[in-house]
Design a protein around this motif. Structure first.
Motif, mmCIF file in Angstrom:
data_model
loop_
_atom_site.group_PDB
_atom_site.id
_atom_site.type_symbol
_atom_site.label_atom_id
_atom_site.label_comp_id
_atom_site.label_asym_id
_atom_site.label_seq_id
_atom_site.Cartn_x
_atom_site.Cartn_y
_atom_site.Cartn_z
ATOM 1 N N PRO A 2 0.801 -1.229 0.000
ATOM 2 C CA PRO A 2 0.000 0.000 0.000
ATOM 3 C C PRO A 2 0.838 1.286 0.000
ATOM 4 O O PRO A 2 0.321 2.353 -0.314
ATOM 5 C CB PRO A 2 -0.851 -0.099 1.269
ATOM 6 C CG PRO A 2 -0.235 -1.144 2.102
ATOM 7 C CD PRO A 2 0.585 -2.025 1.204
ATOM 8 N N LYS A 3 2.116 1.187 0.314
ATOM 9 C CA LYS A 3 2.982 2.365 0.301
ATOM 10 C C LYS A 3 3.429 2.754 -1.109
ATOM 11 O O LYS A 3 3.981 3.830 -1.307
ATOM 12 C CB LYS A 3 4.211 2.138 1.179
ATOM 13 C CG LYS A 3 3.887 2.020 2.648
ATOM 14 C CD LYS A 3 5.144 1.794 3.454
ATOM 15 C CE LYS A 3 4.815 1.579 4.915
ATOM 16 N NZ LYS A 3 6.021 1.298 5.708
ATOM 17 N N MET A 4 3.176 1.876 -2.074
ATOM 18 C CA MET A 4 3.562 2.176 -3.459
ATOM 19 C C MET A 4 2.647 3.257 -4.023
ATOM 20 O O MET A 4 1.434 3.157 -3.923
ATOM 21 C CB MET A 4 3.478 0.930 -4.339
ATOM 22 C CG MET A 4 4.530 -0.110 -4.028
ATOM 23 S SD MET A 4 6.225 0.477 -4.252
ATOM 24 C CE MET A 4 6.260 0.748 -6.003
ATOM 25 N N PRO A 5 3.218 4.281 -4.632
ATOM 26 C CA PRO A 5 2.380 5.331 -5.227
ATOM 27 C C PRO A 5 1.705 4.849 -6.508
ATOM 28 O O PRO A 5 2.195 3.941 -7.178
ATOM 29 C CB PRO A 5 3.380 6.454 -5.520
ATOM 30 C CG PRO A 5 4.709 5.806 -5.577
ATOM 31 C CD PRO A 5 4.646 4.567 -4.732
ATOM 32 N N MET A 6 0.568 5.481 -6.811
ATOM 33 C CA MET A 6 -0.203 5.122 -8.001
ATOM 34 C C MET A 6 -0.569 6.370 -8.792
ATOM 35 O O MET A 6 -1.045 7.349 -8.222
ATOM 36 C CB MET A 6 -1.520 4.447 -7.623
ATOM 37 C CG MET A 6 -1.423 3.181 -6.854
ATOM 38 S SD MET A 6 -3.047 2.376 -6.613
ATOM 39 C CE MET A 6 -4.033 3.629 -5.838
ATOM 40 N N LEU A 7 -0.345 6.305 -10.087
ATOM 41 C CA LEU A 7 -0.915 7.274 -11.024
ATOM 42 C C LEU A 7 -2.021 6.528 -11.748
ATOM 43 O O LEU A 7 -1.777 5.469 -12.337
ATOM 44 C CB LEU A 7 0.119 7.754 -12.039
ATOM 45 C CG LEU A 7 1.225 8.669 -11.554
ATOM 46 C CD1 LEU A 7 2.147 9.029 -12.716
ATOM 47 C CD2 LEU A 7 0.654 9.922 -10.934
ATOM 48 N N MET A 8 -3.214 7.059 -11.701
ATOM 49 C CA MET A 8 -4.358 6.397 -12.328
ATOM 50 C C MET A 8 -4.923 7.309 -13.403
ATOM 51 O O MET A 8 -5.105 8.503 -13.176
ATOM 52 C CB MET A 8 -5.434 6.116 -11.278
ATOM 53 C CG MET A 8 -4.970 5.218 -10.151
ATOM 54 S SD MET A 8 -6.133 5.192 -8.765
ATOM 55 C CE MET A 8 -5.778 6.785 -7.999
ATOM 56 N N ALA A 9 -5.193 6.746 -14.558
ATOM 57 C CA ALA A 9 -5.782 7.504 -15.663
ATOM 58 C C ALA A 9 -7.056 6.792 -16.100
ATOM 59 O O ALA A 9 -7.008 5.653 -16.554
ATOM 60 C CB ALA A 9 -4.793 7.600 -16.825
ATOM 61 N N GLY A 10 -8.169 7.471 -15.937
ATOM 62 C CA GLY A 10 -9.452 6.895 -16.311
ATOM 63 C C GLY A 10 -10.159 7.779 -17.317
ATOM 64 O O GLY A 10 -10.255 8.990 -17.124
ATOM 65 N N LEU A 11 -10.608 7.172 -18.387
ATOM 66 C CA LEU A 11 -11.340 7.898 -19.427
ATOM 67 C C LEU A 11 -12.785 7.434 -19.434
ATOM 68 O O LEU A 11 -13.046 6.239 -19.595
ATOM 69 C CB LEU A 11 -10.708 7.656 -20.793
ATOM 70 C CG LEU A 11 -9.233 8.026 -20.897
ATOM 71 C CD1 LEU A 11 -8.686 7.613 -22.250
ATOM 72 C CD2 LEU A 11 -9.054 9.503 -20.687
ATOM 73 N N GLY A 12 -13.712 8.358 -19.266
ATOM 74 C CA GLY A 12 -15.127 8.012 -19.295
ATOM 75 C C GLY A 12 -15.457 6.925 -18.297
ATOM 76 O O GLY A 12 -15.118 7.008 -17.119
ATOM 77 N N THR A 13 -16.109 5.870 -18.778
ATOM 78 C CA THR A 13 -16.496 4.781 -17.887
ATOM 79 C C THR A 13 -15.306 3.971 -17.392
ATOM 80 O O THR A 13 -15.444 3.167 -16.470
ATOM 81 C CB THR A 13 -17.499 3.837 -18.580
ATOM 82 O OG1 THR A 13 -16.906 3.339 -19.777
ATOM 83 C CG2 THR A 13 -18.789 4.565 -18.898
ATOM 84 N N GLY A 14 -14.136 4.193 -17.968
ATOM 85 C CA GLY A 14 -12.912 3.566 -17.471
ATOM 86 C C GLY A 14 -12.551 4.040 -16.077
ATOM 87 O O GLY A 14 -11.595 3.564 -15.469
ATOM 88 N N SER A 69 -1.616 8.837 -4.326
ATOM 89 C CA SER A 69 -2.650 8.373 -5.253
ATOM 90 C C SER A 69 -3.097 9.573 -6.073
ATOM 91 O O SER A 69 -3.761 10.470 -5.551
ATOM 92 C CB SER A 69 -3.844 7.790 -4.492
ATOM 93 O OG SER A 69 -3.466 6.680 -3.728
ATOM 94 N N VAL A 70 -2.705 9.588 -7.332
ATOM 95 C CA VAL A 70 -3.016 10.705 -8.217
ATOM 96 C C VAL A 70 -3.944 10.203 -9.308
ATOM 97 O O VAL A 70 -3.672 9.183 -9.944
ATOM 98 C CB VAL A 70 -1.733 11.304 -8.831
ATOM 99 C CG1 VAL A 70 -2.067 12.447 -9.774
ATOM 100 C CG2 VAL A 70 -0.785 11.761 -7.734
ATOM 101 N N LEU A 71 -5.045 10.923 -9.511
ATOM 102 C CA LEU A 71 -6.024 10.539 -10.518
ATOM 103 C C LEU A 71 -6.071 11.563 -11.645
ATOM 104 O O LEU A 71 -6.221 12.759 -11.401
ATOM 105 C CB LEU A 71 -7.417 10.427 -9.892
ATOM 106 C CG LEU A 71 -8.569 10.130 -10.857
ATOM 107 C CD1 LEU A 71 -8.395 8.756 -11.500
ATOM 108 C CD2 LEU A 71 -9.902 10.236 -10.138
ATOM 109 N N PHE A 72 -5.936 11.067 -12.860
ATOM 110 C CA PHE A 72 -6.167 11.845 -14.073
ATOM 111 C C PHE A 72 -7.469 11.320 -14.665
ATOM 112 O O PHE A 72 -7.616 10.115 -14.861
ATOM 113 C CB PHE A 72 -5.033 11.656 -15.086
ATOM 114 C CG PHE A 72 -3.706 12.175 -14.612
ATOM 115 C CD1 PHE A 72 -3.343 13.488 -14.843
ATOM 116 C CD2 PHE A 72 -2.827 11.346 -13.938
ATOM 117 C CE1 PHE A 72 -2.111 13.968 -14.417
ATOM 118 C CE2 PHE A 72 -1.597 11.815 -13.510
ATOM 119 C CZ PHE A 72 -1.245 13.127 -13.750
#
Length: 128
Positions: free
Chosen positions: A17-29, A53-56
């Motif tokens: 859980p300490k690992m960072p995440m970049l998340m990219a979601g398009l529309g329903t993704g 936790s960064v969300l695009f």
């Protein structure tokens, strides 16, 4: 009703859980990203230390397509998300896409992926 089944290609949370995440979601993704953010929130509630936790998120119109917008803003305020970058491609004359938002923060992307060895998760339309 037409149904297409495809095997998962391995979109899952980092084991640590300490690992960072970049998340990219398009529309329903965005749906799997929502589950990952909810998991991170649960981990925080359990007293675990979690990585960034960064969300695009990209869609056409803020007023019509900003799925769970209030929840994302709340997660950012509470520190569950450490970054939120949204792209609405049709709300202005010049189209803005998710890759434009990623390009705005190259240092953060490099730090999370290059320096810290974090994860990049992408989910979007398979037909486009």
């Amino acid at each position: 009703v037409a149904i297409a089944l495809r095997p998962s290609v391995g979109l899952c949370m980092p084991f640590n859980p300490k690992m960072p995440m970049l998340m990219a979601g398009l529309g329903t993704g965005l749906a799997p990203m929502r589950a990952m953010v909810q998991e991170r929130e649960w981990q925080i509630q359990q007293g675990k230390q979690v990585g960034e936790s960064v969300l695009f998120f990209g869609c056409r119109h803020r007023s019509k397509d900003y799925l769970y917008g209030d929840q994302w803003e709340d997660c950012l305020k509470r520190g569950v998300l450490t970054g939120l970058r949204v792209a609405f491609s049709r709300d202005q004359k010049k189209k803005v896409y998710i890759q434009n938002k990623i390009e705005e923060v190259p240092e953060q992307v490099y730090d999370i992926l290059g320096v810290k060895g974090g994860y990049f998760m992408y989910c979007g339309s398979a037909g486009q």
